[in-house]
Design a protein around this motif. Structure first.
Motif, PDB file in Angstrom:
ATOM      1  N   ALA A 139       0.846  -1.199   0.000  1.00  0.00           N
ATOM      2  CA  ALA A 139       0.000   0.000   0.000  1.00  0.00           C
ATOM      3  C   ALA A 139       0.874   1.240   0.000  1.00  0.00           C
ATOM      4  N   LYS A 140       0.364   2.288  -0.655  1.00  0.00           N
ATOM      5  CA  LYS A 140       0.987   3.612  -0.619  1.00  0.00           C
ATOM      6  C   LYS A 140      -0.001   4.560   0.038  1.00  0.00           C
ATOM      7  N   ILE A 141       0.483   5.270   1.043  1.00  0.00           N
ATOM      8  CA  ILE A 141      -0.335   6.284   1.688  1.00  0.00           C
ATOM      9  C   ILE A 141       0.306   7.637   1.384  1.00  0.00           C
ATOM     10  N   LYS A 142      -0.462   8.519   0.754  1.00  0.00           N
ATOM     11  CA  LYS A 142       0.034   9.862   0.442  1.00  0.00           C
ATOM     12  C   LYS A 142      -0.534  10.829   1.468  1.00  0.00           C
ATOM     13  N   PHE A 143       0.324  11.736   1.930  1.00  0.00           N
ATOM     14  CA  PHE A 143      -0.087  12.691   2.960  1.00  0.00           C
ATOM     15  C   PHE A 143       0.770  13.942   2.855  1.00  0.00           C
ATOM     16  N   GLU A 144       0.334  14.983   3.560  1.00  0.00           N
ATOM     17  CA  GLU A 144       1.099  16.236   3.615  1.00  0.00           C
ATOM     18  C   GLU A 144       1.437  16.566   5.056  1.00  0.00           C
ATOM     19  N   LYS A 145       2.604  17.158   5.223  1.00  0.00           N
ATOM     20  CA  LYS A 145       3.017  17.664   6.528  1.00  0.00           C
ATOM     21  C   LYS A 145       3.727  18.980   6.284  1.00  0.00           C
ATOM     22  N   ASP A 146       3.266  20.031   6.930  1.00  0.00           N
ATOM     23  CA  ASP A 146       3.860  21.367   6.788  1.00  0.00           C
ATOM     24  C   ASP A 146       3.942  21.794   5.319  1.00  0.00           C
ATOM     25  N   GLY A 147       2.908  21.453   4.540  1.00  0.00           N
ATOM     26  CA  GLY A 147       2.846  21.854   3.139  1.00  0.00           C
ATOM     27  C   GLY A 147       3.708  21.042   2.198  1.00  0.00           C
ATOM     28  N   VAL A 148       4.342  19.985   2.685  1.00  0.00           N
ATOM     29  CA  VAL A 148       5.199  19.132   1.857  1.00  0.00           C
ATOM     30  C   VAL A 148       4.500  17.790   1.650  1.00  0.00           C
ATOM     31  N   ALA A 149       4.543  17.284   0.413  1.00  0.00           N
ATOM     32  CA  ALA A 149       3.898  16.013   0.084  1.00  0.00           C
ATOM     33  C   ALA A 149       4.849  14.841   0.346  1.00  0.00           C
ATOM     34  N   TYR A 150       4.289  13.781   0.914  1.00  0.00           N
ATOM     35  CA  TYR A 150       5.041  12.556   1.215  1.00  0.00           C
ATOM     36  C   TYR A 150       4.227  11.355   0.775  1.00  0.00           C
ATOM     37  N   GLU A 151       4.905  10.219   0.628  1.00  0.00           N
ATOM     38  CA  GLU A 151       4.204   8.948   0.487  1.00  0.00           C
ATOM     39  C   GLU A 151       4.884   7.930   1.401  1.00  0.00           C
ATOM     40  N   MET A 152       4.058   7.104   2.017  1.00  0.00           N
ATOM     41  CA  MET A 152       4.528   6.065   2.935  1.00  0.00           C
ATOM     42  C   MET A 152       4.184   4.719   2.303  1.00  0.00           C
ATOM     43  N   ILE A 153       5.133   3.801   2.300  1.00  0.00           N
ATOM     44  CA  ILE A 153       4.928   2.492   1.683  1.00  0.00           C
ATOM     45  C   ILE A 153       4.983   1.401   2.740  1.00  0.00           C
ATOM     46  N   TYR A 154       3.977   0.519   2.699  1.00  0.00           N
ATOM     47  CA  TYR A 154       3.910  -0.678   3.543  1.00  0.00           C
ATOM     48  C   TYR A 154       3.996  -1.860   2.582  1.00  0.00           C
ATOM     49  N   ALA A 155       5.129  -2.576   2.549  1.00  0.00           N
ATOM     50  CA  ALA A 155       5.337  -3.631   1.554  1.00  0.00           C
ATOM     51  C   ALA A 155       5.446  -5.017   2.188  1.00  0.00           C
ATOM     52  N   HIS A 156       5.200  -6.031   1.363  1.00  0.00           N
ATOM     53  CA  HIS A 156       5.266  -7.459   1.711  1.00  0.00           C
ATOM     54  C   HIS A 156       4.117  -7.880   2.624  1.00  0.00           C
ATOM     55  N   MET A 157       2.990  -7.174   2.539  1.00  0.00           N
ATOM     56  CA  MET A 157       1.850  -7.515   3.391  1.00  0.00           C
ATOM     57  C   MET A 157       1.220  -8.841   2.958  1.00  0.00           C
ATOM     58  N   VAL A 158       0.467  -9.450   3.884  1.00  0.00           N
ATOM     59  CA  VAL A 158      -0.320 -10.631   3.561  1.00  0.00           C
ATOM     60  C   VAL A 158      -1.266 -10.256   2.424  1.00  0.00           C
ATOM     61  N   ARG A 159      -1.384 -11.125   1.418  1.00  0.00           N
ATOM     62  CA  ARG A 159      -2.303 -10.882   0.314  1.00  0.00           C
ATOM     63  C   ARG A 159      -3.682 -11.389   0.737  1.00  0.00           C
TER      64      ARG A 159
END
Length: 160
Positions: free
Chosen positions: A59-79
């Motif tokens: 999964a990719k989670i996109k978010f902003e903090k202090d006006g800056v864009a980020y993405e967080m990745i959670y990999a190898h999860m149970v399918r």
């Protein structure tokens, strides 16, 4: 969570950044551990299969903090059994604390702990039953307005 590997990021270093985490003392103990979002943002699920150099179900989670864009990745999860449905639903909202998925061993999960499998050996579906490859590969990437791409950095330094 316990850090079992921290990938270097930056010029002339391996491409894989982020950290590999387990819950408890062994990878076996970690299988199925619920993973929650650490931020409010949007989430989208993907599946790159179980081939070498892939994240598997992630999964990719996109978010902003202090006006800056980020993405967080959670990999190898149970399918999960509804993985195709999750992928097809596209982008949706997620809040901090909501479940993203479960710690698993999809994609290219190599044994880094020795034992039955060599450290560079790809763990296939049959060998996964031993759960040697179970871990969460976790990344945070910062959006670079110059290159219009996300740059990796050490997620352990991120201030929530």
């Amino acid at each position: 969570m316990q850090v079992i590997r921290q990938g270097p990021v930056g010029k002339d270093k391996p491409k894989q950044g982020g950290v590999d985490l387990i819950n408890g003392n062994t990878r076996h103990d970690s299988y199925g551990t619920p993973l929650v979002s650490l931020v409010n943002g949007t989430i989208q699920y993907f599946d790159s299969g179980d081939k070498q150099n892939s994240y598997g179900f992630y999964a990719k989670i996109k978010f902003e903090k202090d006006g800056v864009a980020y993405e967080m990745i959670y990999a190898h999860m149970v399918r999960p059994s509804n993985s195709v449905e999750l992928i097809n639903q596209g982008i949706k909202q997620i809040k901090a604390g909501e479940v993203v998925g479960s710690m698993g061993n999809t994609g290219d999960c190599r044994s880094r702990v020795g034992g039955k499998y060599a450290s560079s050996q790809f763990i296939n579906e049959e060998e996964r039953k031993d759960k040697w490859g179970t871990h969460l590969h976790w990344e945070i990437r910062k959006y670079n307005t110059d290159t219009k791409a996300y740059d990796q950095f050490d997620p352990m330094t991120f201030k929530f």
